[in-house]
Design a protein around this motif. Structure first.
Motif, short mmCIF file in Angstrom:
data_model
loop_
_atom_site.label_atom_id
_atom_site.label_comp_id
_atom_site.label_asym_id
_atom_site.label_seq_id
_atom_site.Cartn_x
_atom_site.Cartn_y
_atom_site.Cartn_z
N MET A 1 0.84 -1.19 0.00
CA MET A 1 0.00 0.00 0.00
C MET A 1 0.89 1.25 0.00
SD MET A 1 -2.72 1.32 2.90
CE MET A 1 -3.75 -0.14 2.83
N PRO A 2 0.73 2.17 -0.96
CA PRO A 2 1.50 3.42 -0.93
C PRO A 2 1.10 4.26 0.28
CG PRO A 2 0.53 3.02 -3.10
CD PRO A 2 -0.08 2.03 -2.17
N GLN A 52 5.41 6.85 15.98
CA GLN A 52 6.49 6.20 16.72
C GLN A 52 6.05 4.85 17.26
OE1 GLN A 52 8.75 8.42 19.59
NE2 GLN A 52 9.59 6.58 20.54
N LEU A 53 4.86 4.78 17.85
CA LEU A 53 4.39 3.50 18.38
C LEU A 53 4.20 2.49 17.27
CD1 LEU A 53 1.80 4.80 21.01
CD2 LEU A 53 4.05 3.82 21.46
N GLY A 54 3.71 2.96 16.11
CA GLY A 54 3.52 2.05 14.98
C GLY A 54 4.84 1.50 14.47
N GLY A 209 -7.99 9.68 15.66
CA GLY A 209 -8.38 8.50 14.90
C GLY A 209 -7.26 7.89 14.09
N ALA A 210 -6.04 8.46 14.20
CA ALA A 210 -4.94 7.97 13.37
C ALA A 210 -4.62 6.51 13.65
CB ALA A 210 -3.69 8.83 13.61
N GLU A 211 -4.86 6.05 14.88
CA GLU A 211 -4.51 4.67 15.24
C GLU A 211 -5.42 3.64 14.58
OE1 GLU A 211 -7.75 5.92 17.82
OE2 GLU A 211 -5.87 6.85 17.21
N VAL A 212 -6.54 4.09 13.97
CA VAL A 212 -7.43 3.15 13.28
C VAL A 212 -6.72 2.49 12.11
CG1 VAL A 212 -9.56 2.99 11.92
CG2 VAL A 212 -9.52 4.34 14.02
N ALA A 213 -5.73 3.17 11.54
CA ALA A 213 -5.00 2.63 10.39
C ALA A 213 -3.90 1.66 10.80
CB ALA A 213 -4.38 3.77 9.58
N VAL A 214 -3.74 1.41 12.10
CA VAL A 214 -2.66 0.56 12.58
C VAL A 214 -2.66 -0.83 11.93
CG1 VAL A 214 -1.78 -0.66 14.61
CG2 VAL A 214 -2.29 1.77 14.74
N PRO A 215 -3.82 -1.51 11.81
CA PRO A 215 -3.77 -2.85 11.18
C PRO A 215 -3.24 -2.86 9.76
CG PRO A 215 -5.85 -2.53 12.34
CD PRO A 215 -5.17 -1.19 12.30
N TYR A 216 -3.16 -1.69 9.12
CA TYR A 216 -2.73 -1.63 7.73
C TYR A 216 -1.29 -1.12 7.58
CZ TYR A 216 -7.78 -1.58 7.90
OH TYR A 216 -9.08 -1.86 8.23
N ILE A 217 -0.63 -0.81 8.72
CA ILE A 217 0.74 -0.30 8.67
C ILE A 217 1.68 -1.34 8.04
CG2 ILE A 217 2.73 0.38 10.09
CD1 ILE A 217 0.78 1.74 11.99
N SER A 218 1.44 -2.60 8.36
CA SER A 218 2.32 -3.66 7.85
C SER A 218 2.24 -3.79 6.33
CB SER A 218 1.95 -5.00 8.50
OG SER A 218 0.61 -5.33 8.24
N LYS A 219 1.23 -3.17 5.70
CA LYS A 219 1.11 -3.24 4.25
C LYS A 219 1.98 -2.20 3.55
CE LYS A 219 -3.63 -5.05 4.28
NZ LYS A 219 -5.01 -4.88 3.76
N ARG A 221 5.39 -0.38 2.25
CA ARG A 221 6.64 -0.96 1.77
C ARG A 221 7.76 -0.80 2.80
NH1 ARG A 221 4.59 1.90 -2.68
NH2 ARG A 221 3.90 0.57 -4.39
N ASN A 222 7.82 0.40 3.41
CA ASN A 222 8.83 0.68 4.43
C ASN A 222 8.16 1.47 5.56
OD1 ASN A 222 10.97 1.55 6.02
ND2 ASN A 222 12.34 1.85 4.28
N PRO A 223 7.52 0.78 6.52
CA PRO A 223 6.73 1.47 7.55
C PRO A 223 7.51 2.54 8.32
CG PRO A 223 6.32 -0.89 7.62
CD PRO A 223 7.47 -0.68 6.67
N ASN A 224 8.77 2.27 8.66
CA ASN A 224 9.53 3.23 9.48
C ASN A 224 9.73 4.57 8.78
OD1 ASN A 224 9.74 1.37 11.51
ND2 ASN A 224 11.81 0.71 10.97
N ARG A 225 9.87 4.55 7.47
CA ARG A 225 10.08 5.79 6.73
C ARG A 225 8.76 6.38 6.23
NH1 ARG A 225 14.33 5.22 2.06
NH2 ARG A 225 13.69 7.41 1.88
N GLU A 226 7.82 5.52 5.83
CA GLU A 226 6.61 6.01 5.17
C GLU A 226 5.49 6.38 6.14
OE1 GLU A 226 5.69 2.91 2.38
OE2 GLU A 226 6.97 3.79 0.84
#
Length: 471
Positions: A1-2, A52-54, A209-219, A221-226
């Motif tokens: 996911m971009p 940061q938590l993500g 509400g930003a944490e609602v997207a947490v289940p999709y963070i793993s999708k 390409r580079n979570p730490n940067r993106e």
């Protein structure tokens, strides 16, 4: 996911055109100043904390916020409590979103605000529940439906809001009169009284509400940067919509004398007035009604999926019966969906005691201003624990390098969230001391006790289940 898609997916569940109407009715023109304060002092730190938590727990995202709390505190019980509080805090909003979907459909069909007089509370509640149930049953039918509908709906709503702002500016430059008077610097300065604090929870709710997207963070390409990029884009989108949208609304509505049903029908009034000013009749209103319906359906799809994962994604079996953790053939926690439907029905039954549909709409909306800030407290507790013991955690992205300053930010946001949650128990649209005020205060207290207290039952059921298996 971009990462822009993740930002738009999150934007869908955070703020829409309606979210700039609610605080305007409660605080008037001074809400512009309050929006700037909330975005700078709460929303931006909040989204960076989520980033940061993500990135810290990027391999443990099934439970979202519950996983963060469970790992940061090394407490399975606190992880369960967080999962339940998060899930329960989303229930009023799910019902509110379904309510808004019914209202948008009524404007598409009727072309006016007559729903309140044509439909009983019971029928309104049944239609709301039917929409929720249909979405629960059809959640898996279209592959990648969440990403597709969220991107389309978020982009459409943002463009409609910017269109409203742009056309309002054009109308003012071509001789249109500003409806709000006085429209000067003094009108933008808030009064920090009980009403201010009791209604600020709604601003916090609209910006969170930003944490609602947490289940999709793993999708990503580079979570730490993106992920930080997605959160920054989210903050920019939220700022543009809230501040510019409020100023544009003040051009058409007298912020000192607003319609009593502004929260329910204000968006449609706004586009109807703009269309008339531009000589286009009701065309803009009908276009917005379609966009609003699509936007509400996108919110339902994202919320029903995300909150169910939080409840059943990473919960210790000591606190949740095995049947609640059961997955269907597609891997979804099916019983979490059914529980969601049951609690939504409870909220609809509670709201059925109110005088009319407008009161139902307002009460459910204000209830979000109570439960959502309570949920935010757990995000900042997890952040504080991570920074207190940062040598134990590997964070790909660090918000505020200096630990002392980071802890000050965390504690400030935690106290602000808790204060707004407690003050939001005070009813908004009714006069202090009246029977309606007392009734809504009792409803607020009782509903929050039920929503949060229901979570105490499942550890007992899990204990009985283990005892039965042992015997």
């Amino acid at each position: 996911m971009p990462w822009p898609v993740l930002a738009f997916l999150d934007f869908v569940v955070i703020v829409g055109f309606d979210d700039i109407l609610y605080p305007l009715q409660n605080q008037g023109l001074s809400v512009v100043f309050n929006w700037v304060l909330i975005i700078l002092l709460f929303a931006l730190p909040y989204e960076m904390v989520v980033a940061q938590l993500g990135s810290t727990f990027d391999s443990e995202q099934d439970g979202g916020l519950a996983s963060w709390m469970r790992r940061s505190t090394h407490s399975d019980f606190l992880g369960y409590c967080t999962a339940w509080i998060f899930w329960a805090s989303c229930m009023p909003y799910i019902v509110d979103v379904a309510n808004s979907a019914v209202v948008s459909i009524s404007w598409m069909i009727l072309g006016n605000d007559s729903l309140n007089s044509l439909m009983s509370n019971t029928m309104f509640g049944l239609l709301t529940f039917a929409i929720i149930f249909v979405f629960i049953l059809g959640q898996n039918l279209i592959k990648n439906s969440l990403e597709i509908i969220s991107a389309i709906a978020a982009l459409s709503m943002f463009l409609m809001t910017m269109l409203f702002v742009g056309m309002t500016g054009w109308a003012v430059l071509h001789g249109a009169k500003i409806a709000t008077h006085p429209f000067n610097l003094k009108a933008f300065i808030p009064t920090f009284d009980a009403k201010y604090w009791s209604s600020t929870g709604l601003l916090m709710f609209a910006a969170a509400g930003a944490e609602v997207a947490v289940p999709y963070i793993s999708k990503l390409r580079n979570p730490n940067r993106e992920l930080p990029k997605a959160m920054i884009l989210l903050a920019i989108l939220t700022s543009c919509l809230t501040v510019l949208g409020t100023l544009a609304l003040a051009m058409f509505f007298n912020a000192n004398h607003l319609p009593h049903d502004l929260k329910m029908n204000g968006s449609y009034y706004a586009f109807q007035l703009l269309g008339q000013r531009m000589g286009w009749g009701k065309s803009l209103m009908y276009i917005f009604a379609v966009v609003q319906a699509l936007y509400m359906f996108a919110q339902l799809a994202v919320f029903l999926d995300a909150v169910s994962w939080v409840l059943a994604g990473d919960t210790d079996e000591k606190y949740m019966p095995k049947w609640m953790l059961k997955r269907d053939k597609n891997g979804r926690p099916i019983h979490s969906y059914y529980l969601t439907a049951g609690v939504c029905l409870f909220l609809l039954l509670m709201s059925g005691t109110l005088p009319d549909i407008n009161s139902v709409f307002n009460w459910l909306l204000n209830l979000n201003g109570i439960v959502n800030p309570f949920k935010n407290c757990f995000i900042f507790i997890a952040f504080i624990m991570v920074r207190l013991h940062q040598e134990e955690f590997n964070s790909g992205f660090v918000f505020v390098k200096n630990r002392t300053r980071a802890l000050i930010v965390g504690w400030f946001c935690l106290l602000l969230s808790f204060t707004c949650a407690m003050m939001a128990f005070l009813p908004q649209e009714v006069s202090f001391g009246t029977h309606a005020w007392n009734s809504q205060l009792l409803m607020n207290i009782f509903t929050v006790i039920v929503l949060f207290g229901l979570g105490l039952i499942f550890p007992l059921l899990a204990k009985l289940e283990r005892r039965h298996q042992t015997e």
